[in-house]
Write a protein that holds these residues in place. Structure first.
Motif, mmCIF file in Angstrom:
data_model
loop_
_atom_site.group_PDB
_atom_site.id
_atom_site.type_symbol
_atom_site.label_atom_id
_atom_site.label_comp_id
_atom_site.label_asym_id
_atom_site.label_seq_id
_atom_site.Cartn_x
_atom_site.Cartn_y
_atom_site.Cartn_z
ATOM 1 N N LYS A 99 -31.559 -31.324 -26.702
ATOM 2 C CA LYS A 99 -31.001 -30.577 -25.745
ATOM 3 C C LYS A 99 -31.843 -30.467 -24.598
ATOM 4 C CE LYS A 99 -28.839 -27.211 -27.607
ATOM 5 N NZ LYS A 99 -28.542 -26.058 -28.299
ATOM 6 N N GLY A 100 -31.523 -30.832 -23.339
ATOM 7 C CA GLY A 100 -32.378 -30.406 -22.198
ATOM 8 C C GLY A 100 -33.242 -31.742 -22.091
ATOM 9 N N SER A 101 -33.178 -32.608 -22.813
ATOM 10 C CA SER A 101 -33.989 -34.117 -22.533
ATOM 11 C C SER A 101 -33.533 -34.846 -21.398
ATOM 12 C CB SER A 101 -33.931 -34.867 -23.894
ATOM 13 O OG SER A 101 -34.771 -36.020 -23.568
ATOM 14 N N PRO A 102 -34.329 -35.243 -20.411
ATOM 15 C CA PRO A 102 -33.976 -36.133 -19.216
ATOM 16 C C PRO A 102 -33.498 -37.405 -19.831
ATOM 17 C CG PRO A 102 -36.270 -36.171 -19.460
ATOM 18 C CD PRO A 102 -35.760 -35.087 -20.574
ATOM 19 N N THR A 103 -33.629 -37.751 -21.074
ATOM 20 C CA THR A 103 -33.155 -39.250 -21.568
ATOM 21 C C THR A 103 -31.887 -38.936 -22.780
ATOM 22 O OG1 THR A 103 -35.204 -39.237 -23.184
ATOM 23 C CG2 THR A 103 -35.104 -40.517 -21.195
ATOM 24 N N TYR A 104 -31.387 -37.664 -22.659
ATOM 25 C CA TYR A 104 -30.292 -37.096 -23.720
ATOM 26 C C TYR A 104 -29.140 -38.290 -23.627
ATOM 27 C CZ TYR A 104 -26.762 -34.110 -25.991
ATOM 28 O OH TYR A 104 -25.925 -33.699 -26.497
ATOM 29 N N GLY A 105 -28.750 -38.790 -24.891
ATOM 30 C CA GLY A 105 -27.772 -39.700 -24.763
ATOM 31 C C GLY A 105 -28.104 -41.008 -24.682
ATOM 32 N N GLN A 106 -29.457 -41.199 -24.366
ATOM 33 C CA GLN A 106 -29.971 -42.710 -24.243
ATOM 34 C C GLN A 106 -30.391 -43.297 -25.443
ATOM 35 O OE1 GLN A 106 -32.343 -43.091 -20.571
ATOM 36 N NE2 GLN A 106 -31.061 -41.775 -19.348
ATOM 37 N N VAL A 107 -30.289 -44.675 -25.259
ATOM 38 C CA VAL A 107 -30.401 -45.486 -26.500
ATOM 39 C C VAL A 107 -31.581 -46.254 -26.574
ATOM 40 C CG1 VAL A 107 -29.284 -47.137 -28.029
ATOM 41 C CG2 VAL A 107 -27.934 -45.246 -26.732
ATOM 42 N N ALA B 267 -27.196 -31.611 -47.644
ATOM 43 C CA ALA B 267 -25.625 -31.709 -47.232
ATOM 44 C C ALA B 267 -25.107 -30.930 -46.175
ATOM 45 C CB ALA B 267 -24.778 -31.715 -48.277
ATOM 46 N N ASP B 268 -25.747 -29.540 -46.108
ATOM 47 C CA ASP B 268 -25.526 -28.497 -45.061
ATOM 48 C C ASP B 268 -26.221 -28.971 -43.693
ATOM 49 O OD1 ASP B 268 -27.891 -28.089 -46.399
ATOM 50 O OD2 ASP B 268 -27.992 -25.924 -45.629
ATOM 51 N N CYS B 269 -27.141 -29.807 -43.822
ATOM 52 C CA CYS B 269 -27.778 -30.099 -42.600
ATOM 53 C C CYS B 269 -27.392 -31.464 -41.907
ATOM 54 C CB CYS B 269 -29.210 -30.064 -42.527
ATOM 55 S SG CYS B 269 -29.720 -28.456 -42.961
ATOM 56 N N ASP B 270 -26.640 -32.409 -42.697
ATOM 57 C CA ASP B 270 -25.996 -33.613 -42.274
ATOM 58 C C ASP B 270 -24.911 -33.479 -41.168
ATOM 59 O OD1 ASP B 270 -25.696 -36.302 -42.988
ATOM 60 O OD2 ASP B 270 -23.730 -35.975 -44.042
ATOM 61 N N GLY B 271 -25.323 -34.433 -40.096
ATOM 62 C CA GLY B 271 -24.482 -34.437 -38.931
ATOM 63 C C GLY B 271 -24.401 -35.826 -38.277
ATOM 64 N N GLY B 272 -23.800 -35.662 -37.150
ATOM 65 C CA GLY B 272 -23.521 -37.118 -36.564
ATOM 66 C C GLY B 272 -22.769 -37.016 -35.250
ATOM 67 N N VAL B 273 -22.726 -38.004 -34.665
ATOM 68 C CA VAL B 273 -22.013 -38.201 -33.252
ATOM 69 C C VAL B 273 -21.196 -39.446 -33.388
ATOM 70 C CG1 VAL B 273 -22.215 -38.517 -30.892
ATOM 71 C CG2 VAL B 273 -23.660 -37.057 -31.891
ATOM 72 N N VAL B 274 -19.704 -39.688 -32.946
ATOM 73 C CA VAL B 274 -18.917 -40.600 -33.224
ATOM 74 C C VAL B 274 -19.723 -42.080 -32.638
ATOM 75 C CG1 VAL B 274 -17.470 -40.400 -31.307
ATOM 76 C CG2 VAL B 274 -16.774 -41.481 -33.368
ATOM 77 N N PRO C 95 -17.977 -35.983 -33.862
ATOM 78 C CA PRO C 95 -17.648 -35.383 -32.734
ATOM 79 C C PRO C 95 -18.224 -36.321 -31.433
ATOM 80 C CG PRO C 95 -19.642 -34.200 -33.666
ATOM 81 C CD PRO C 95 -18.963 -35.159 -34.645
ATOM 82 N N ARG C 96 -17.559 -36.292 -30.286
ATOM 83 C CA ARG C 96 -18.226 -36.968 -29.182
ATOM 84 C C ARG C 96 -19.504 -36.204 -28.626
ATOM 85 N NH1 ARG C 96 -14.276 -38.480 -24.420
ATOM 86 N NH2 ARG C 96 -16.404 -38.893 -23.610
ATOM 87 N N LEU C 97 -20.141 -36.784 -27.880
ATOM 88 C CA LEU C 97 -21.280 -36.025 -27.323
ATOM 89 C C LEU C 97 -21.123 -34.924 -26.395
ATOM 90 C CD1 LEU C 97 -24.429 -36.663 -27.752
ATOM 91 C CD2 LEU C 97 -24.478 -37.926 -25.465
ATOM 92 N N VAL C 98 -19.857 -35.098 -25.792
ATOM 93 C CA VAL C 98 -19.594 -33.884 -24.904
ATOM 94 C C VAL C 98 -19.127 -32.462 -25.374
ATOM 95 C CG1 VAL C 98 -16.942 -34.746 -24.819
ATOM 96 C CG2 VAL C 98 -18.045 -33.525 -22.774
ATOM 97 N N PHE D 148 -20.480 -31.864 -28.464
ATOM 98 C CA PHE D 148 -21.632 -31.728 -29.434
ATOM 99 C C PHE D 148 -22.605 -30.828 -28.878
ATOM 100 C CE2 PHE D 148 -26.050 -33.383 -30.718
ATOM 101 C CZ PHE D 148 -25.881 -33.122 -32.182
ATOM 102 N N ASP D 149 -22.781 -29.610 -29.690
ATOM 103 C CA ASP D 149 -23.981 -28.556 -29.837
ATOM 104 C C ASP D 149 -25.118 -29.100 -30.539
ATOM 105 O OD1 ASP D 149 -25.546 -26.344 -28.869
ATOM 106 O OD2 ASP D 149 -24.541 -25.117 -30.249
ATOM 107 N N SER D 150 -26.110 -29.884 -29.901
ATOM 108 C CA SER D 150 -27.100 -30.468 -30.447
ATOM 109 C C SER D 150 -28.164 -29.092 -31.107
ATOM 110 C CB SER D 150 -28.076 -30.961 -29.401
ATOM 111 O OG SER D 150 -29.199 -31.308 -30.220
ATOM 112 N N PRO D 151 -28.435 -29.283 -32.066
ATOM 113 C CA PRO D 151 -29.698 -28.604 -33.064
ATOM 114 C C PRO D 151 -30.851 -28.707 -32.248
ATOM 115 C CG PRO D 151 -28.723 -30.232 -34.470
ATOM 116 C CD PRO D 151 -28.129 -30.715 -33.155
ATOM 117 N N PHE D 152 -31.063 -30.014 -31.837
ATOM 118 C CA PHE D 152 -32.456 -30.243 -31.238
ATOM 119 C C PHE D 152 -33.015 -29.677 -30.049
ATOM 120 C CE2 PHE D 152 -30.695 -33.490 -34.316
ATOM 121 C CZ PHE D 152 -31.551 -33.349 -35.479
ATOM 122 N N GLU D 153 -34.037 -29.260 -30.014
ATOM 123 C CA GLU D 153 -34.779 -28.791 -28.608
ATOM 124 C C GLU D 153 -35.320 -29.908 -28.020
ATOM 125 O OE1 GLU D 153 -33.633 -26.052 -26.907
ATOM 126 O OE2 GLU D 153 -32.359 -25.555 -28.564
#
Length: 191
Positions: free
Chosen positions: A84-92, A134-141, A168-171, A173-178
């Motif tokens: 969250k807040g990264s200038p390269t958020y969502g980039q691959v 398991a309670d921390c497992d997540g993803g984006v479609v 979920p889609r990125l839009v 998605f509430d990222s748990p990462f800062e």
């Protein structure tokens, strides 16, 4: 720095018997900036070409860094910035890994991870820096248009788990990462 996606070329020592390679030496990897402690090894086998595993992550407090290698077959391995807040958020960033080339991809905490198989009966092994929770497992479609991965798929399409079809889609998605102040160093094809 252990928070940068890296492609690692392993050295192979070959003779008439085949080859030998050190796939992980803690001191050598620390010297490259990968100074995480790996606590678990995982190994997956995928029967079909076009099998997609991901886009997965494990959230804090059990976030995982991964050191991924393909031991049989070929994959395209992907790291997606989810901080969250990264200038390269969502980039691959991505690279082809194979049993033949011996490459490894280091995927730090805060990044989603995925791969697609390019050959049948492909096997992938990877180290992780925290145990499965398991309670921390997540993803984006996998097919999120905001990420825009151009998956190299066969005409029959992808082979997916039921879980991966409904992430979920990125839009949404509430990222748990800062964001840690270090943008993704290299994007696109690392190989």
């Amino acid at each position: 720095m252990s928070n940068i996606v890296r492609l690692i070329e392993t050295r192979r020592f070959a003779d008439d018997r085949g080859w030998f390679s050190e796939t992980y030496v803690e001191a050598k990897y620390a010297a490259m900036g990968i100074d995480v402690r790996f606590v678990q090894d995982n190994h997956s086998a995928s029967t079909h070409v076009g099998t997609i595993r991901g886009i997965h992550f494990q959230a804090p407090p059990h976030a995982q860094s991964k050191l991924v290698r393909c031991v049989r077959g070929r994959i395209i391995d992907y790291a997606i910035d989810l901080r969250k807040g990264s200038p390269t958020y969502g980039q691959v960033a991505y690279a082809e890994l194979s049993g033949e080339n011996g490459r490894q991809l280091y995927v730090p905490e805060g990044y989603g991870h995925a791969f697609v198989t390019l050959e049948p009966d492909t096997e992938v092994a990877y180290k992780v820096s925290d145990v499965y929770a398991a309670d921390c497992d997540g993803g984006v479609v996998w097919d999120d248009p905001d990420i825009g991965i151009d998956w190299p798929l066969p005409a029959s399409g992808p082979v997916l788990s039921d879980k991966d079809k409904v992430l979920p889609r990125l839009v949404n998605f509430d990222s748990p990462f800062e964001y840690d102040g270090v943008p993704m160093a290299a994007k696109g094809d690392l190989g």
